[in-house]
Design an enzyme around this catalytic site. Structure first.
Site, PDB file in Angstrom:
ATOM      1  CG  ASN A  44      -0.433  -0.205   2.526  1.00  0.00           C
ATOM      2  OD1 ASN A  44       0.650  -0.741   2.680  1.00  0.00           O
ATOM      3  ND2 ASN A  44      -1.169   0.217   3.533  1.00  0.00           N
ATOM      4  CD  GLU A  46      -1.654   4.618   4.605  1.00  0.00           C
ATOM      5  OE1 GLU A  46      -1.173   5.462   5.387  1.00  0.00           O
ATOM      6  OE2 GLU A  46      -2.322   3.631   4.985  1.00  0.00           O
ATOM      7  CB  CYS A  55      -5.407  -1.294  -1.594  1.00  0.00           C
ATOM      8  SG  CYS A  55      -6.704  -0.782  -0.441  1.00  0.00           S
ATOM      9  CD  GLU A  57      -5.400  -5.845  -1.739  1.00  0.00           C
ATOM     10  OE1 GLU A  57      -4.967  -4.698  -1.468  1.00  0.00           O
ATOM     11  OE2 GLU A  57      -5.921  -6.583  -0.895  1.00  0.00           O
ATOM     12  CB  CYS A  88     -10.614  -3.636   1.386  1.00  0.00           C
ATOM     13  SG  CYS A  88     -10.137  -2.858  -0.162  1.00  0.00           S
TER      14      CYS A  88
HETATM   15  N1  THU Z   1      -5.274  -1.882   2.748  1.00  0.00           N
HETATM   16  C1  THU Z   1      -4.727  -2.558   1.691  1.00  0.00           C
HETATM   17  O1  THU Z   1      -3.656  -2.181   1.189  1.00  0.00           O
HETATM   18  N2  THU Z   1      -5.391  -3.630   1.201  1.00  0.00           N
HETATM   19  C2  THU Z   1      -6.535  -4.140   1.743  1.00  0.00           C
HETATM   20  O2  THU Z   1      -7.116  -5.066   1.171  1.00  0.00           O
HETATM   21  C3  THU Z   1      -7.022  -3.620   3.020  1.00  0.00           C
HETATM   22  C4  THU Z   1      -6.532  -2.254   3.360  1.00  0.00           C
HETATM   23  C5  THU Z   1      -4.579  -0.683   3.257  1.00  0.00           C
HETATM   24  C6  THU Z   1      -5.243   0.613   2.898  1.00  0.00           C
HETATM   25  C7  THU Z   1      -4.658   1.535   3.940  1.00  0.00           C
HETATM   26  O3  THU Z   1      -3.412   2.050   3.461  1.00  0.00           O
HETATM   27  C8  THU Z   1      -4.383   0.635   5.134  1.00  0.00           C
HETATM   28  O4  THU Z   1      -4.504  -0.700   4.654  1.00  0.00           O
HETATM   29  C9  THU Z   1      -5.355   0.824   6.278  1.00  0.00           C
HETATM   30  O5  THU Z   1      -6.673   0.717   5.850  1.00  0.00           O
END
Ligand code: THU
Length: 129
Positions: A44, A46, A55, A57, A88
């Site tokens: 991920n 941000e 994310c 993915e 998610c």
């Molecule tokens: N996150 C992911 O990278 N993938 C997921 O499937 C679940 C959530 C990340 C997004 C964010 O940067 C952090 O987890 C907290 O939500």
């Protein structure tokens, strides 16, 4: 197709270590096996504009295309402790688009198929009805 879940998890952990998650402090790593045998991964990334965060993915799918495209046979993602994490909802849709039939996912409740984690999915085929 034989799936080495340990190798996939290790790849997800290595990706997780490269995450950029200064806001949530929740690094995530994802890894997948393609049907032609490549292992791809992502983490991920941000953003100060919180809603723009990507994310793990998302970067995995970018790597899928950057390294030749194709379909995903198996997928794993991990949290900051290296433990399995459920993708998610948005990312289940993202994975569905690029999944091979019956793609397997390592989840917090064992190995599941993409159909099990995203039943009755909307997909490319729905656009042609
Ligand atoms: N996150 C992911 O990278 N993938 C997921 O499937 C679940 C959530 C990340 C997004 C964010 O940067 C952090 O987890 C907290 O939500």
């Amino acid at each position: 197709m034989e799936i080495d879940w340990v190798e996939l998890t290790d790849s997800a952990k290595a990706a997780m270590a490269k995450a950029y998650a200064p806001y949530s402090k929740f690094p995530v790593g994802a890894a997948a096996l393609t049907t032609d045998g490549r292992i791809i991964s992502g983490a991920n990334v941000e953003n100060a504009s919180y809603g723009l965060g990507l994310c793990a993915e998302c970067s995995l799918v970018s790597e899928l295309f950057r390294t030749g495209g194709g379909k995903l046979a198996a997928f794993a993602c991990v949290d900051g402790n290296g433990e399995p994490l459920m993708p998610c909802g948005r990312c289940r849709q993202l994975l569905y688009e690029h999944s091979a039939e019956g793609m397997l996912l390592q989840t917090t409740v064992g190995i599941k198929t993409i159909q099990e984690v995203l039943p009755e999915a909307f997909g490319p085929e729905d656009l042609n009805r």
